[in-house]
Design a protein around this motif. Structure first.
Motif, mmCIF file in Angstrom:
data_model
loop_
_atom_site.group_PDB
_atom_site.id
_atom_site.type_symbol
_atom_site.label_atom_id
_atom_site.label_comp_id
_atom_site.label_asym_id
_atom_site.label_seq_id
_atom_site.Cartn_x
_atom_site.Cartn_y
_atom_site.Cartn_z
ATOM 1 N N LEU A 210 0.814 -1.212 0.000
ATOM 2 C CA LEU A 210 0.000 0.000 0.000
ATOM 3 C C LEU A 210 0.848 1.263 0.000
ATOM 4 N N ASN A 211 1.981 1.222 0.709
ATOM 5 C CA ASN A 211 2.752 2.441 0.954
ATOM 6 C C ASN A 211 4.116 2.467 0.270
ATOM 7 N N GLY A 212 4.345 1.568 -0.669
ATOM 8 C CA GLY A 212 5.672 1.463 -1.265
ATOM 9 C C GLY A 212 5.993 2.442 -2.364
ATOM 10 N N ARG A 213 5.034 3.174 -2.835
ATOM 11 C CA ARG A 213 5.288 4.072 -3.977
ATOM 12 C C ARG A 213 6.368 5.093 -3.616
ATOM 13 N N GLY A 214 7.448 5.076 -4.382
ATOM 14 C CA GLY A 214 8.534 6.019 -4.168
ATOM 15 C C GLY A 214 9.523 5.611 -3.108
ATOM 16 N N GLU A 215 9.233 4.583 -2.345
ATOM 17 C CA GLU A 215 10.159 4.153 -1.295
ATOM 18 C C GLU A 215 10.078 2.654 -1.041
ATOM 19 N N TRP A 216 9.959 1.870 -2.138
ATOM 20 C CA TRP A 216 9.832 0.427 -1.970
ATOM 21 C C TRP A 216 11.062 -0.182 -1.312
ATOM 22 N N GLU A 217 12.241 0.483 -1.488
ATOM 23 C CA GLU A 217 13.460 -0.062 -0.882
ATOM 24 C C GLU A 217 13.360 -0.138 0.641
ATOM 25 N N ARG A 218 12.556 0.747 1.240
ATOM 26 C CA ARG A 218 12.420 0.758 2.707
ATOM 27 C C ARG A 218 11.827 -0.531 3.232
ATOM 28 N N PHE A 219 11.027 -1.191 2.405
ATOM 29 C CA PHE A 219 10.369 -2.427 2.818
ATOM 30 C C PHE A 219 11.099 -3.683 2.325
ATOM 31 N N ASP A 220 12.100 -3.482 1.466
ATOM 32 C CA ASP A 220 12.586 -4.617 0.683
ATOM 33 C C ASP A 220 13.362 -5.646 1.498
ATOM 34 N N GLN A 221 14.155 -5.218 2.471
ATOM 35 C CA GLN A 221 14.977 -6.176 3.206
ATOM 36 C C GLN A 221 14.114 -7.180 3.954
ATOM 37 N N ARG A 222 13.131 -6.701 4.723
ATOM 38 C CA ARG A 222 12.292 -7.636 5.461
ATOM 39 C C ARG A 222 11.437 -8.465 4.512
ATOM 40 N N ARG A 223 10.954 -7.851 3.448
ATOM 41 C CA ARG A 223 10.151 -8.609 2.500
ATOM 42 C C ARG A 223 10.966 -9.747 1.914
ATOM 43 N N ARG A 224 12.227 -9.474 1.612
ATOM 44 C CA ARG A 224 13.075 -10.527 1.059
ATOM 45 C C ARG A 224 13.338 -11.612 2.099
ATOM 46 N N GLU A 225 13.500 -11.232 3.337
ATOM 47 C CA GLU A 225 13.695 -12.213 4.409
ATOM 48 C C GLU A 225 12.485 -13.135 4.517
ATOM 49 N N ILE A 226 11.311 -12.585 4.371
ATOM 50 C CA ILE A 226 10.085 -13.391 4.427
ATOM 51 C C ILE A 226 10.063 -14.397 3.283
ATOM 52 N N ILE A 227 10.433 -13.947 2.092
ATOM 53 C CA ILE A 227 10.400 -14.827 0.923
ATOM 54 C C ILE A 227 11.444 -15.926 1.036
ATOM 55 N N VAL A 228 12.670 -15.572 1.426
ATOM 56 C CA VAL A 228 13.753 -16.561 1.517
ATOM 57 C C VAL A 228 13.446 -17.623 2.567
ATOM 58 N N ALA A 229 12.719 -17.238 3.611
ATOM 59 C CA ALA A 229 12.397 -18.184 4.688
ATOM 60 C C ALA A 229 11.237 -19.108 4.342
ATOM 61 N N ALA A 230 10.578 -18.865 3.224
ATOM 62 C CA ALA A 230 9.387 -19.650 2.864
ATOM 63 C C ALA A 230 9.747 -21.091 2.542
ATOM 64 N N GLN A 231 8.831 -22.001 2.840
ATOM 65 C CA GLN A 231 8.975 -23.396 2.471
ATOM 66 C C GLN A 231 8.507 -23.589 1.029
ATOM 67 N N PRO A 232 9.300 -24.294 0.226
ATOM 68 C CA PRO A 232 8.899 -24.477 -1.178
ATOM 69 C C PRO A 232 7.651 -25.332 -1.299
ATOM 70 N N CYS A 233 6.818 -24.964 -2.258
ATOM 71 C CA CYS A 233 5.602 -25.722 -2.560
ATOM 72 C C CYS A 233 5.402 -25.659 -4.077
ATOM 73 N N ILE A 234 5.853 -26.707 -4.755
ATOM 74 C CA ILE A 234 5.830 -26.758 -6.210
ATOM 75 C C ILE A 234 4.896 -27.875 -6.652
ATOM 76 N N PHE A 235 4.054 -27.582 -7.621
ATOM 77 C CA PHE A 235 3.053 -28.538 -8.105
ATOM 78 C C PHE A 235 3.542 -29.118 -9.435
ATOM 79 N N THR A 236 4.438 -30.081 -9.342
ATOM 80 C CA THR A 236 5.100 -30.611 -10.535
ATOM 81 C C THR A 236 4.101 -31.195 -11.527
ATOM 82 N N ASP A 237 3.071 -31.875 -11.023
ATOM 83 C CA ASP A 237 2.086 -32.481 -11.928
ATOM 84 C C ASP A 237 1.420 -31.415 -12.791
#
Length: 315
Positions: A210-237
């Protein structure tokens, strides 16, 4: 009369740039990278005058204050440059883009336009790998695949078909390549519905959206930490079925899937198959060829590369 000469579909993941040294399934990673290189060679052989890059935006160019279903970059194209992807102004073709926008609107597709469009890895990843060393301008088409309500898969196919018709009405004998960036199956640690975030991480992500316009970098480090910590879920079929249907020229039925059906069969990241449907429809749903598929838990995604040649098969 201009014409579409080639379609390419390719998955993207910034983890490919930042976490290559942590890959366990190196052979799969290399197979996918080789597939990108093979697709890049096919693009070079097609001798395009312009490349239409159909991709998503991961809340670095669009935010919840305004997200159209389809947005065409008709002026400056500026890449955010996150996670080792291209950064800054990109080689664009405003004249062609503006003509394409006018033809689409004239043909009944109310596409939004941006004269200064910021793209992220949803498109710049494709520029980085598929257009490496190819001096060709890009025209980005951003499809909303993350902020519900999403455009229907049926509408995505209609947009692809309208692009094909619009390109044919544009003079200059331009050769156009259409790239779809995104997919295949994956599950991102993002709220499935931004209106009902569940837990602190999802609440943070919605705040960033909602608030990233013009300052997305301010949120990027934690957002990336959330993504990297995610468990993979791939639907190969799902991925293998989707690619088999692409090779048979039978992707049209996917344009009947609902958002809920895609989420169930391919995860919330699987919503990016909308970009593939735009591309495939622009190529008349011809039969194509899968160049690579790699189940990559390290990158959270079923990674694939495929091509559809306009000179092969029947529309």
């Amino acid at each position: 009369m201009s014409s579409i000469v080639l379609g390419v579909g390719a998955s993207h993941s910034t983890l490919m740039n930042t976490h290559w040294d942590q890959v366990v399934h190196t052979d799969r990673a290399e197979a996918f990278r080789d597939g990108l290189a093979a697709a890049r060679d096919r693009i070079a052989e097609a001798r395009p005058d312009v490349v239409l890059v159909v991709g998503s935006n991961h809340f670095r160019g669009f935010w919840l204050d305004l997200i159209p279903s389809f947005t065409l970059g008709v002026g400056e194209v500026i890449a955010a440059g996150e996670a080792g992807t291209p950064k800054g102004p990109q080689h664009a073709d405003p004249a062609f883009a503006q003509e394409l926008a006018a033809e689409l609107v004239g043909g009944g597709i109310d596409v939004a336009i941006s004269a200064r469009l910021q793209i992220d890895h949803g498109q710049s990843h494709a520029i980085q790998y598929l257009l490496d060393g190819i001096d060709v301008p890009v025209v980005p088409l951003v499809v909303n695949v993350f902020a519900t309500p999403l455009p229907t898969t049926t509408r995505c196919a209609q947009v692809g078909e309208a692009i094909a018709a619009a390109v044919e009405r544009i003079g200059g004998d331009r050769r156009v390549v259409v790239i779809a960036s995104g997919g295949l199956s994956h599950q991102l640690p993002w709220p499935s519905d931004w209106t009902t975030p569940d837990g602190e991480d999802e609440e943070f992500l919605v705040e960033a959206w909602l608030n990233g316009r013009g300052e997305w970098e301010r949120f990027d480090q934690r957002r990336r930490e959330i993504i990297v910590a995610a468990q993979p879920c791939i639907f190969t079929d799902f991925d293998e079925r989707f690619l088999a249907d692409l090779e048979r020229g039978e992707l049209r039925p996917y344009a009947e899937l609902t958002t809920e059906q895609i989420a169930e069969q391919a995860g919330n990241g699987g919503q990016e198959i909308r970009t593939w449907l735009v591309m495939a429809a622009a190529l008349g749903f011809r039969a194509g060829k899968a160049l690579a598929y790699a189940e990559m838990p390290e990158w959270l995604t079923g990674m694939s590369v495929a091509v559809i040649d306009a000179t092969e098969g029947n529309a």
